[in-house]
Design an enzyme around this catalytic site. Sequence first.
Site, PDB file in Angstrom:
ATOM      1  N   GLU A   1     -10.030   2.573   3.881  1.00 35.49           N
ATOM      2  CA  GLU A   1      -9.691   3.707   3.009  1.00 35.49           C
ATOM      3  C   GLU A   1     -10.944   4.241   2.310  1.00 35.49           C
ATOM      4  OE1 GLU A   1      -7.685   3.818  -1.335  1.00 35.49           O
ATOM      5  OE2 GLU A   1      -6.425   2.923   0.221  1.00 35.49           O
TER       6      GLU A   1
ATOM      7  N   LYS B   1      -4.590  -6.345   3.526  1.00 35.25           N
ATOM      8  CA  LYS B   1      -4.567  -5.265   2.524  1.00 35.25           C
ATOM      9  C   LYS B   1      -5.981  -4.946   2.044  1.00 35.25           C
ATOM     10  CE  LYS B   1      -3.479  -2.226  -0.468  1.00 35.25           C
ATOM     11  NZ  LYS B   1      -3.203  -2.545  -1.848  1.00 35.25           N
TER      12      LYS B   1
ATOM     13  N   SER C   1       0.831  -1.202   0.000  1.00 35.90           N
ATOM     14  CA  SER C   1       0.000   0.000   0.000  1.00 35.90           C
ATOM     15  C   SER C   1       0.865   1.250   0.000  1.00 35.90           C
ATOM     16  CB  SER C   1      -0.915   0.024   1.236  1.00 35.90           C
ATOM     17  OG  SER C   1      -1.690   1.211   1.250  1.00 35.90           O
TER      18      SER C   1
ATOM     19  N   HIS D   1      -7.589  -2.906   4.726  1.00 31.59           N
ATOM     20  CA  HIS D   1      -6.991  -1.568   4.635  1.00 31.59           C
ATOM     21  C   HIS D   1      -7.744  -0.736   3.605  1.00 31.59           C
ATOM     22  CE1 HIS D   1      -4.480   1.323   2.443  1.00 31.59           C
ATOM     23  NE2 HIS D   1      -3.858   1.566   3.589  1.00 31.59           N
ATOM     24  N   ASN D   2      -7.979  -1.330   2.430  1.00 28.72           N
ATOM     25  CA  ASN D   2      -8.639  -0.579   1.371  1.00 28.72           C
ATOM     26  C   ASN D   2     -10.100  -0.302   1.695  1.00 28.72           C
ATOM     27  OD1 ASN D   2      -6.156  -0.960   0.175  1.00 28.72           O
ATOM     28  ND2 ASN D   2      -6.997  -1.399  -1.838  1.00 28.72           N
TER      29      ASN D   2
END
Length: 472
Positions: free
Chosen positions: A191, A184, A130, A187-188
Amino acid sequence: MSKADIGLIGLGVMGANLALNIAEKGFRVAVHNRTAARIGAFLGEAGALGENIIGCQTAEALVEAIERPRPIILMVQAGEAVDAQIEALKPLLDPEDIIIDAGNANFRDTQRRMRALDGHGPAFVGMGVSGGEEGARHGPSIMVGGPRAAYERIQPVLNAIAARYEGEACQAWLGPEGAGHFVKTIHNGIEYADMQMIAEIYGFLRDRHGLPAQEIAAIFARWNEGRLNSYLIEITAAVLSAEDPHGGQPLVDVIVDRAGQKGTGRWSAIEAQTLGIPATAIEAAVAARGLSSMKGEREAAEKLFPRENARQVGPVTPELLHTLEQALLAGKIVAYAQGFAVMAAASREYGWSLPLDTVARIWRAGCIIRSQFLGEIAQAFEAAPEVDNLLATPAFASLMREANGHLRQAVALGIGDGIGMPALGAALAHFDILRRGRGTANLIQAQRDYFGAHGFDRTDGLDIHHGDWRQV
């Protein structure tokens, strides 16, 4: 010529920048690209770093150029291209070699690929990266999943190329199988929620109060000096300040309001639902992007259901700005809490033992959602590793006690004036339901038993699990 320490296939923006990062840190990297012309162009762009880069016209040449055991990073488009590249490499590699998928892969594909290669080929590592192109070039946050032994062989390279926070490398092995790509993905998802909430506050100031982009930029710049300090707040101030060179007006005002997505946010919402964990702020953000893509339908609906003339709402006072700042902080806390709760559930479901404090630490620099309070999240989970919900930790419970009233006020004001605030509203609803010991699902259970005899538990503990609905 000495052999390369590591290989990389795929010289798109991310792959090229990652290769330059590796070369700059003193490692030799062999590179290959499906379109051979790109290899020569990349070497021409590399400048002095080209001394640490070996261009390879074929996969066979790439494999031959790397020192055994050979680690090879794949930076190709997620999906079929990864499978095709694995199949091309398999006959060329030894069992002790390592294939590292560093793209935005669905963790279920990563698990499938690991099972297919287990005992029949090289080790497979799923590695979330990232930070965008800037992070790839100068230091991303790196989330690794797969065999621990394979990770340890590539750890020196990862330590060198990762972002650093107070001297600590923002990379870690997070667990076996698809753990790295799962983290990940979440995480997105966070986000998505973070970006949507910021956009909702921007829309509140633009549509409710008529503030121009430059004035909103100054507000976000001030907020970035306080509790909301983060990469996304920082770049929000920057993009709202930018002028269109073709007309001199704010650039953001000439950008079509249709947001793209590549799938990871949607995957995070799907996995939350699969695990039975409410991630409503993330889900609302994914849905909002879907609505944004329906540009024609929204324009038609605006004619069908025009907004009433905006009432006089008054100036943007310091008190209102404080409310909006605190509302954004509260919404952000809920979104992060939901994302970490999804990771905790996945850790139990798949036996990963995800270190949530470590996840927070490696997100402190390099990644897109890096923010001031990730250090506090790390400390909260380090102090109470058994706690799944961030809102149950003392530090964040205290923050929410201070901020939740502002979130309620901001959402109420937005709703009253027809300003869509789906992610902030979902965060508020989540918080309100979470803090109510007795909710309304008793009625749902009664309904389910009425039409489907699904049963229920009683508050008095009696061993009677169905109602006599015939009397109704």
